[in-house]
Design a protein around this motif. Structure first.
Motif, PDB file in Angstrom:
ATOM      1  N   THR A 148     -46.580 -55.515  -3.316  1.00  0.00           N
ATOM      2  CA  THR A 148     -45.971 -54.347  -2.688  1.00  0.00           C
ATOM      3  C   THR A 148     -46.115 -54.413  -1.166  1.00  0.00           C
ATOM      4  N   LEU A 149     -45.185 -53.730  -0.490  1.00  0.00           N
ATOM      5  CA  LEU A 149     -45.220 -53.517   0.958  1.00  0.00           C
ATOM      6  C   LEU A 149     -44.897 -52.050   1.200  1.00  0.00           C
ATOM      7  N   GLY A 150     -45.804 -51.351   1.891  1.00  0.00           N
ATOM      8  CA  GLY A 150     -45.595 -49.936   2.154  1.00  0.00           C
ATOM      9  C   GLY A 150     -46.735 -49.114   1.612  1.00  0.00           C
ATOM     10  N   SER A 151     -46.932 -47.950   2.213  1.00  0.00           N
ATOM     11  CA  SER A 151     -48.059 -47.099   1.838  1.00  0.00           C
ATOM     12  C   SER A 151     -47.633 -45.739   1.297  1.00  0.00           C
ATOM     13  N   ASN A 152     -46.348 -45.443   1.256  1.00  0.00           N
ATOM     14  CA  ASN A 152     -45.886 -44.145   0.769  1.00  0.00           C
ATOM     15  C   ASN A 152     -45.778 -44.206  -0.754  1.00  0.00           C
ATOM     16  N   ALA A 153     -46.856 -43.851  -1.415  1.00  0.00           N
ATOM     17  CA  ALA A 153     -46.889 -43.994  -2.883  1.00  0.00           C
ATOM     18  C   ALA A 153     -45.911 -43.064  -3.580  1.00  0.00           C
ATOM     19  N   GLY A 154     -45.520 -41.965  -2.934  1.00  0.00           N
ATOM     20  CA  GLY A 154     -44.598 -41.033  -3.572  1.00  0.00           C
ATOM     21  C   GLY A 154     -43.168 -41.197  -3.126  1.00  0.00           C
ATOM     22  N   GLY A 155     -42.848 -42.271  -2.417  1.00  0.00           N
ATOM     23  CA  GLY A 155     -41.496 -42.448  -1.916  1.00  0.00           C
ATOM     24  C   GLY A 155     -40.603 -43.244  -2.856  1.00  0.00           C
ATOM     25  N   VAL A 182     -31.336 -56.220   7.963  1.00  0.00           N
ATOM     26  CA  VAL A 182     -30.402 -55.287   8.597  1.00  0.00           C
ATOM     27  C   VAL A 182     -29.685 -54.441   7.550  1.00  0.00           C
ATOM     28  N   PHE A 183     -29.227 -55.065   6.475  1.00  0.00           N
ATOM     29  CA  PHE A 183     -28.492 -54.314   5.453  1.00  0.00           C
ATOM     30  C   PHE A 183     -29.367 -53.235   4.828  1.00  0.00           C
ATOM     31  N   LEU A 184     -30.600 -53.580   4.485  1.00  0.00           N
ATOM     32  CA  LEU A 184     -31.480 -52.604   3.844  1.00  0.00           C
ATOM     33  C   LEU A 184     -31.835 -51.472   4.799  1.00  0.00           C
ATOM     34  N   ASN A 185     -32.067 -51.777   6.058  1.00  0.00           N
ATOM     35  CA  ASN A 185     -32.371 -50.723   7.026  1.00  0.00           C
ATOM     36  C   ASN A 185     -31.178 -49.801   7.253  1.00  0.00           C
ATOM     37  N   ASN A 186     -29.970 -50.353   7.262  1.00  0.00           N
ATOM     38  CA  ASN A 186     -28.784 -49.504   7.414  1.00  0.00           C
ATOM     39  C   ASN A 186     -28.593 -48.579   6.212  1.00  0.00           C
ATOM     40  N   LEU A 187     -28.897 -49.080   5.018  1.00  0.00           N
ATOM     41  CA  LEU A 187     -28.781 -48.240   3.825  1.00  0.00           C
ATOM     42  C   LEU A 187     -29.785 -47.098   3.868  1.00  0.00           C
ATOM     43  N   LEU A 188     -31.005 -47.385   4.277  1.00  0.00           N
ATOM     44  CA  LEU A 188     -32.006 -46.322   4.372  1.00  0.00           C
ATOM     45  C   LEU A 188     -31.656 -45.328   5.475  1.00  0.00           C
ATOM     46  N   LYS A 189     -31.077 -45.830   6.559  1.00  0.00           N
ATOM     47  CA  LYS A 189     -30.678 -44.930   7.642  1.00  0.00           C
ATOM     48  C   LYS A 189     -29.606 -43.958   7.176  1.00  0.00           C
ATOM     49  N   MET A 229     -38.091 -47.441   6.933  1.00  0.00           N
ATOM     50  CA  MET A 229     -38.811 -48.364   6.062  1.00  0.00           C
ATOM     51  C   MET A 229     -40.183 -47.817   5.654  1.00  0.00           C
ATOM     52  N   GLU A 230     -40.787 -46.967   6.494  1.00  0.00           N
ATOM     53  CA  GLU A 230     -42.089 -46.390   6.139  1.00  0.00           C
ATOM     54  C   GLU A 230     -41.982 -45.345   5.033  1.00  0.00           C
ATOM     55  N   ASP A 231     -40.771 -44.899   4.688  1.00  0.00           N
ATOM     56  CA  ASP A 231     -40.604 -43.892   3.639  1.00  0.00           C
ATOM     57  C   ASP A 231     -40.483 -44.503   2.252  1.00  0.00           C
ATOM     58  N   VAL A 232     -40.418 -45.809   2.131  1.00  0.00           N
ATOM     59  CA  VAL A 232     -40.208 -46.449   0.839  1.00  0.00           C
ATOM     60  C   VAL A 232     -41.338 -47.431   0.570  1.00  0.00           C
ATOM     61  N   VAL A 233     -41.385 -47.923  -0.657  1.00  0.00           N
ATOM     62  CA  VAL A 233     -42.327 -48.958  -1.075  1.00  0.00           C
ATOM     63  C   VAL A 233     -41.517 -50.116  -1.642  1.00  0.00           C
ATOM     64  N   LEU A 234     -41.712 -51.305  -1.065  1.00  0.00           N
ATOM     65  CA  LEU A 234     -41.040 -52.509  -1.549  1.00  0.00           C
ATOM     66  C   LEU A 234     -41.911 -53.173  -2.609  1.00  0.00           C
ATOM     67  N   VAL A 235     -41.285 -53.519  -3.745  1.00  0.00           N
ATOM     68  CA  VAL A 235     -42.001 -54.161  -4.853  1.00  0.00           C
ATOM     69  C   VAL A 235     -41.294 -55.464  -5.173  1.00  0.00           C
ATOM     70  N   ASN A 236     -42.055 -56.562  -5.149  1.00  0.00           N
ATOM     71  CA  ASN A 236     -41.509 -57.887  -5.450  1.00  0.00           C
ATOM     72  C   ASN A 236     -42.045 -58.339  -6.808  1.00  0.00           C
ATOM     73  N   VAL A 237     -41.120 -58.557  -7.767  1.00  0.00           N
ATOM     74  CA  VAL A 237     -41.500 -59.046  -9.092  1.00  0.00           C
ATOM     75  C   VAL A 237     -41.745 -60.545  -8.966  1.00  0.00           C
ATOM     76  N   GLU A 238     -42.972 -60.969  -9.292  1.00  0.00           N
ATOM     77  CA  GLU A 238     -43.361 -62.350  -9.053  1.00  0.00           C
ATOM     78  C   GLU A 238     -43.179 -63.253 -10.260  1.00  0.00           C
ATOM     79  N   HIS A 239     -42.503 -62.783 -11.283  1.00  0.00           N
ATOM     80  CA  HIS A 239     -42.167 -63.646 -12.424  1.00  0.00           C
ATOM     81  C   HIS A 239     -40.680 -63.932 -12.370  1.00  0.00           C
ATOM     82  N   GLU A 240     -40.315 -65.186 -12.616  1.00  0.00           N
ATOM     83  CA  GLU A 240     -38.916 -65.580 -12.446  1.00  0.00           C
ATOM     84  C   GLU A 240     -38.007 -65.079 -13.556  1.00  0.00           C
ATOM     85  N   LYS A 241     -38.538 -64.631 -14.719  1.00  0.00           N
ATOM     86  CA  LYS A 241     -37.694 -64.188 -15.831  1.00  0.00           C
ATOM     87  C   LYS A 241     -38.034 -62.776 -16.292  1.00  0.00           C
TER      88      LYS A 241
END
Length: 296
Positions: free
Chosen positions: A170-177, A196-203, A209-221
Protein backbone atom coordinates in the motif's frame (compact mmCIF):
# COMPACT_ATOMS: atom_id res chain seq x y z
CA UNK A 1 104.61 83.72 -61.39
CA UNK A 2 107.35 85.96 -62.85
CA UNK A 3 106.63 89.04 -64.83
CA UNK A 4 107.91 87.60 -68.12
CA UNK A 5 105.45 84.75 -68.04
CA UNK A 6 102.63 87.07 -67.09
CA UNK A 7 103.44 89.38 -69.94
CA UNK A 8 103.59 86.55 -72.42
CA UNK A 9 100.16 85.33 -71.23
CA UNK A 10 98.45 88.69 -71.59
CA UNK A 11 100.15 89.31 -74.92
CA UNK A 12 98.77 86.16 -76.36
CA UNK A 13 95.35 86.72 -74.78
CA UNK A 14 94.86 90.35 -75.60
CA UNK A 15 95.75 90.92 -79.23
CA UNK A 16 95.79 94.39 -80.59
CA UNK A 17 96.25 95.70 -77.06
CA UNK A 18 99.23 97.48 -75.65
CA UNK A 19 100.49 95.96 -72.50
CA UNK A 20 102.92 97.35 -70.05
CA UNK A 21 104.86 96.06 -67.14
CA UNK A 22 104.46 97.57 -63.75
CA UNK A 23 107.72 98.52 -62.21
CA UNK A 24 108.88 96.12 -59.56
CA UNK A 25 108.82 97.41 -56.03
CA UNK A 26 111.84 97.74 -53.95
CA UNK A 27 113.43 94.63 -52.64
CA UNK A 28 112.78 95.51 -49.05
CA UNK A 29 108.97 95.87 -49.41
CA UNK A 30 106.53 93.05 -48.53
CA UNK A 31 104.93 90.97 -51.30
CA UNK A 32 101.50 92.21 -50.26
CA UNK A 33 102.39 95.71 -51.47
CA UNK A 34 102.84 94.58 -55.11
CA UNK A 35 100.35 96.45 -57.27
CA UNK A 36 98.02 94.30 -59.28
CA UNK A 37 98.08 94.83 -63.06
CA UNK A 38 95.45 97.26 -64.16
CA UNK A 39 92.75 96.29 -66.63
CA UNK A 40 92.17 98.51 -69.70
CA UNK A 41 89.04 100.64 -69.53
CA UNK A 42 87.41 98.81 -72.41
CA UNK A 43 87.72 95.53 -70.62
CA UNK A 44 86.52 96.77 -67.27
CA UNK A 45 82.92 95.79 -66.43
CA UNK A 46 80.29 98.44 -66.73
CA UNK A 47 79.38 100.03 -63.44
CA UNK A 48 76.18 98.72 -61.88
CA UNK A 49 73.32 101.14 -61.42
CA UNK A 50 73.02 102.50 -57.96
CA UNK A 51 71.04 100.14 -55.75
CA UNK A 52 67.87 101.32 -54.10
CA UNK A 53 68.14 101.88 -50.45
CA UNK A 54 67.45 98.63 -48.63
CA UNK A 55 64.19 98.55 -46.73
CA UNK A 56 63.80 96.13 -43.93
CA UNK A 57 61.04 93.68 -44.82
CA UNK A 58 59.88 93.55 -41.26
CA UNK A 59 59.32 97.28 -41.30
CA UNK A 60 57.17 97.06 -44.47
CA UNK A 61 54.94 94.18 -43.30
CA UNK A 62 54.98 94.47 -39.54
CA UNK A 63 52.12 96.53 -38.06
CA UNK A 64 53.09 99.57 -36.16
CA UNK A 65 54.34 98.71 -32.77
CA UNK A 66 52.04 99.43 -29.91
CA UNK A 67 53.75 101.61 -27.45
CA UNK A 68 54.43 99.82 -24.24
CA UNK A 69 52.68 101.44 -21.35
CA UNK A 70 55.01 102.85 -18.87
CA UNK A 71 54.75 102.58 -15.19
CA UNK A 72 53.11 105.97 -15.07
CA UNK A 73 50.35 104.96 -17.54
CA UNK A 74 49.37 101.76 -15.71
CA UNK A 75 46.31 102.02 -13.41
CA UNK A 76 47.12 101.99 -9.77
CA UNK A 77 46.72 98.60 -8.11
CA UNK A 78 43.47 97.99 -6.29
CA UNK A 79 43.95 97.42 -2.67
CA UNK A 80 42.01 94.42 -1.29
CA UNK A 81 41.58 93.86 2.41
CA UNK A 82 43.62 90.99 3.69
CA UNK A 83 40.56 89.34 5.24
CA UNK A 84 38.82 89.00 1.83
CA UNK A 85 41.77 87.28 0.14
CA UNK A 86 42.36 83.73 1.45
CA UNK A 87 45.96 82.99 2.13
CA UNK A 88 45.51 79.27 1.32
CA UNK A 89 43.63 77.70 -1.63
CA UNK A 90 40.09 76.62 -0.76
CA UNK A 91 39.17 73.06 -1.92
CA UNK A 92 35.46 72.35 -2.38
CA UNK A 93 34.43 69.25 -0.47
CA UNK A 94 31.11 67.35 -0.80
CA UNK A 95 28.68 67.64 2.07
CA UNK A 96 29.10 64.88 4.64
CA UNK A 97 26.78 61.84 4.23
CA UNK A 98 24.79 61.23 7.38
CA UNK A 99 25.63 57.83 8.83
CA UNK A 100 22.79 55.32 9.17
CA UNK A 101 21.96 54.18 12.67
CA UNK A 102 23.63 50.83 13.38
CA UNK A 103 20.44 49.29 14.74
CA UNK A 104 18.65 49.30 11.32
CA UNK A 105 19.80 46.30 9.14
CA UNK A 106 19.37 47.77 5.65
CA UNK A 107 20.03 44.54 3.72
CA UNK A 108 17.72 42.40 5.79
CA UNK A 109 14.89 44.93 5.56
CA UNK A 110 15.17 45.09 1.77
CA UNK A 111 15.18 41.30 1.29
CA UNK A 112 12.20 40.48 3.55
CA UNK A 113 8.78 41.04 1.92
CA UNK A 114 6.34 43.15 3.91
CA UNK A 115 3.83 40.32 4.22
CA UNK A 116 6.43 37.88 5.55
CA UNK A 117 7.74 40.46 8.02
CA UNK A 118 4.32 40.95 9.58
CA UNK A 119 3.31 37.26 9.63
CA UNK A 120 4.06 35.42 12.88
CA UNK A 121 6.77 32.74 12.48
CA UNK A 122 4.48 29.98 13.69
CA UNK A 123 1.84 30.71 11.03
CA UNK A 124 4.46 30.87 8.25
CA UNK A 125 6.21 27.60 9.16
CA UNK A 126 3.32 25.35 10.19
CA UNK A 127 0.96 24.84 7.20
CA UNK A 128 -2.71 24.30 7.76
CA UNK A 129 -3.70 20.63 7.65
CA UNK A 130 -6.11 19.76 4.86
CA UNK A 131 -9.27 18.05 5.94
CA UNK A 132 -9.97 14.67 4.36
CA UNK A 133 -12.71 14.61 1.74
CA UNK A 134 -15.38 11.89 2.02
CA UNK A 135 -17.14 10.95 -1.20
CA UNK A 136 -20.87 10.41 -1.15
CA UNK A 137 -22.07 7.35 -3.03
CA UNK A 138 -24.79 7.65 -5.60
CA UNK A 139 -27.73 5.26 -5.99
CA UNK A 140 -26.05 2.08 -7.23
CA UNK A 141 -27.61 -1.27 -8.15
CA UNK A 142 -26.75 -4.32 -6.14
CA UNK A 143 -24.33 -6.77 -7.64
CA UNK A 144 -25.98 -9.76 -9.33
CA UNK A 145 -25.83 -13.16 -7.76
CA UNK A 146 -22.68 -15.09 -8.46
CA UNK A 147 -23.02 -17.83 -11.05
CA UNK A 148 -22.77 -21.43 -9.95
CA UNK A 149 -19.14 -22.01 -9.10
CA UNK A 150 -17.16 -24.71 -10.76
CA UNK A 151 -16.55 -27.93 -8.86
CA UNK A 152 -13.92 -27.43 -6.21
CA UNK A 153 -14.08 -23.61 -6.31
CA UNK A 154 -15.35 -21.75 -3.25
CA UNK A 155 -17.12 -18.42 -3.61
CA UNK A 156 -15.34 -15.91 -1.30
CA UNK A 157 -17.19 -13.88 1.30
CA UNK A 158 -16.31 -10.63 3.16
CA UNK A 159 -15.12 -12.66 6.13
CA UNK A 160 -13.30 -15.63 4.62
CA UNK A 161 -11.60 -16.34 1.30
CA UNK A 162 -9.34 -19.00 -0.20
CA UNK A 163 -6.97 -16.23 -1.39
CA UNK A 164 -6.60 -14.53 1.99
CA UNK A 165 -2.85 -15.12 1.86
CA UNK A 166 -2.20 -13.17 -1.37
CA UNK A 167 0.34 -10.41 -0.54
CA UNK A 168 -0.24 -6.76 -1.34
CA UNK A 169 1.50 -3.40 -0.71
CA UNK A 170 0.00 0.00 0.00
CA UNK A 171 0.86 3.69 -0.47
CA UNK A 172 -1.04 6.30 1.53
CA UNK A 173 -2.19 6.84 5.08
CA UNK A 174 -5.89 7.70 4.69
CA UNK A 175 -7.36 4.41 5.86
CA UNK A 176 -10.94 5.63 5.35
CA UNK A 177 -10.46 7.02 1.86
CA UNK A 178 -10.93 5.68 -1.63
CA UNK A 179 -8.98 2.47 -2.40
CA UNK A 180 -7.31 2.24 -5.83
CA UNK A 181 -6.40 -1.33 -6.85
CA UNK A 182 -3.66 -2.02 -9.44
CA UNK A 183 -1.32 -4.84 -10.45
CA UNK A 184 2.03 -3.39 -11.55
CA UNK A 185 5.73 -3.90 -10.84
CA UNK A 186 7.19 -2.48 -7.61
CA UNK A 187 9.05 0.25 -9.54
CA UNK A 188 5.90 1.34 -11.38
CA UNK A 189 3.94 1.28 -8.12
CA UNK A 190 6.40 3.71 -6.49
CA UNK A 191 5.96 6.09 -9.45
CA UNK A 192 2.17 5.82 -9.50
CA UNK A 193 1.51 8.85 -7.21
CA UNK A 194 3.03 11.04 -9.96
CA UNK A 195 0.92 9.56 -12.76
CA UNK A 196 -0.72 12.40 -14.71
CA UNK A 197 -3.86 10.50 -15.70
CA UNK A 198 -4.58 9.30 -12.17
CA UNK A 199 -4.00 12.75 -10.67
CA UNK A 200 -6.33 14.35 -13.22
CA UNK A 201 -9.05 11.82 -12.39
CA UNK A 202 -8.75 12.55 -8.68
CA UNK A 203 -8.75 16.28 -9.36
CA UNK A 204 -12.08 15.91 -11.19
CA UNK A 205 -13.45 14.27 -8.01
CA UNK A 206 -12.06 17.15 -5.90
CA UNK A 207 -9.50 14.79 -4.39
CA UNK A 208 -5.72 14.65 -4.20
CA UNK A 209 -3.32 11.74 -3.85
CA UNK A 210 -3.27 12.07 -0.04
CA UNK A 211 -7.04 11.34 0.04
CA UNK A 212 -6.71 7.82 -1.38
CA UNK A 213 -4.84 4.59 -0.64
CA UNK A 214 -3.02 2.80 -3.47
CA UNK A 215 -3.00 -1.01 -3.23
CA UNK A 216 -0.76 -3.14 -5.44
CA UNK A 217 -1.71 -6.83 -5.79
CA UNK A 218 1.60 -8.68 -5.78
CA UNK A 219 0.35 -11.96 -7.25
CA UNK A 220 0.31 -12.23 -11.02
CA UNK A 221 -2.95 -14.28 -11.20
CA UNK A 222 -4.89 -14.36 -7.91
CA UNK A 223 -6.83 -11.38 -6.51
CA UNK A 224 -6.43 -9.83 -3.10
CA UNK A 225 -9.00 -10.84 -0.47
CA UNK A 226 -11.47 -8.28 0.84
CA UNK A 227 -11.17 -9.78 4.30
CA UNK A 228 -7.40 -9.15 4.23
CA UNK A 229 -7.88 -5.50 3.20
CA UNK A 230 -10.46 -4.94 5.94
CA UNK A 231 -7.82 -5.77 8.53
CA UNK A 232 -5.84 -2.65 7.53
CA UNK A 233 -8.32 -0.38 5.74
CA UNK A 234 -11.81 0.78 6.69
CA UNK A 235 -12.66 2.03 3.22
CA UNK A 236 -15.71 0.72 1.41
CA UNK A 237 -15.12 2.35 -2.00
CA UNK A 238 -12.91 0.55 -4.51
CA UNK A 239 -11.69 1.63 -7.93
CA UNK A 240 -9.87 -1.23 -9.70
CA UNK A 241 -7.65 -0.68 -12.79
CA UNK A 242 -7.22 -4.17 -14.20
CA UNK A 243 -8.75 -7.66 -14.12
CA UNK A 244 -9.16 -10.10 -11.24
CA UNK A 245 -8.03 -7.70 -8.50
CA UNK A 246 -10.66 -8.21 -5.71
CA UNK A 247 -11.92 -11.66 -4.82
CA UNK A 248 -15.58 -10.78 -4.09
CA UNK A 249 -15.89 -8.92 -7.42
CA UNK A 250 -14.50 -11.55 -9.75
CA UNK A 251 -17.85 -13.13 -10.69
CA UNK A 252 -20.29 -10.34 -9.92
CA UNK A 253 -19.03 -7.21 -11.75
CA UNK A 254 -18.54 -5.93 -15.30
CA UNK A 255 -16.08 -3.27 -16.50
CA UNK A 256 -17.36 0.35 -16.25
CA UNK A 257 -20.45 -0.78 -14.28
CA UNK A 258 -20.41 0.40 -10.63
CA UNK A 259 -22.24 -1.88 -8.18
CA UNK A 260 -22.77 -2.43 -4.46
CA UNK A 261 -21.22 -5.57 -2.99
CA UNK A 262 -23.01 -6.97 0.04
CA UNK A 263 -24.98 -3.75 0.39
CA UNK A 264 -22.13 -1.57 1.75
CA UNK A 265 -19.10 -1.85 -0.53
CA UNK A 266 -19.05 0.11 -3.80
CA UNK A 267 -16.87 -1.27 -6.56
CA UNK A 268 -15.97 -0.05 -10.07
CA UNK A 269 -13.69 -1.93 -12.44
CA UNK A 270 -11.87 -0.47 -15.46
CA UNK A 271 -8.98 -1.19 -17.82
CA UNK A 272 -5.33 -0.82 -16.83
CA UNK A 273 -4.02 2.72 -16.37
CA UNK A 274 -1.45 2.37 -19.18
CA UNK A 275 -4.33 1.52 -21.57
CA UNK A 276 -6.65 4.30 -20.39
CA UNK A 277 -3.97 6.96 -20.82
CA UNK A 278 -4.09 6.61 -24.64
CA UNK A 279 -7.73 5.58 -25.24
CA UNK A 280 -10.24 8.43 -25.28
CA UNK A 281 -13.21 6.06 -25.66
CA UNK A 282 -12.35 4.17 -22.46
CA UNK A 283 -11.71 7.44 -20.68
CA UNK A 284 -15.22 8.60 -21.53
CA UNK A 285 -16.71 5.34 -20.27
CA UNK A 286 -14.74 5.57 -17.04
CA UNK A 287 -15.82 9.14 -16.35
CA UNK A 288 -19.49 8.32 -16.91
CA UNK A 289 -19.19 5.37 -14.53
CA UNK A 290 -17.44 7.48 -11.90
CA UNK A 291 -20.22 10.08 -12.12
CA UNK A 292 -22.83 7.40 -11.46
CA UNK A 293 -20.82 5.94 -8.60
CA UNK A 294 -20.18 9.20 -6.71
CA UNK A 295 -23.10 11.29 -7.96
CA UNK A 296 -20.93 14.09 -9.46
Amino acid sequence: MDNAATLAFYQNFYTEASLYVVAEPAADTAPAAVAAPSVPPMLQPAPLPPAAPAVAPAAATRPPAVPTPTAAALPPPVSVPSAAVPTTPVVATPPPVPALPPAVPVVAAASVPPAAATTPPAAAVVPAKRAAVTLTLGPLPAAPAAPPSQPGRVQPTPTQSPVAGVPFSTLGSNAGGLVVLVRVSPDQFRKLPRNVFLNNLLKALRLIMEDVVLVNVEHEKFPVALCSLRQHLAARQFLAFGKNLLDVAVYTTQPYEPVLLYGDTAFLGASEIEILEYDDGRKKKLWQAVQRMFGV
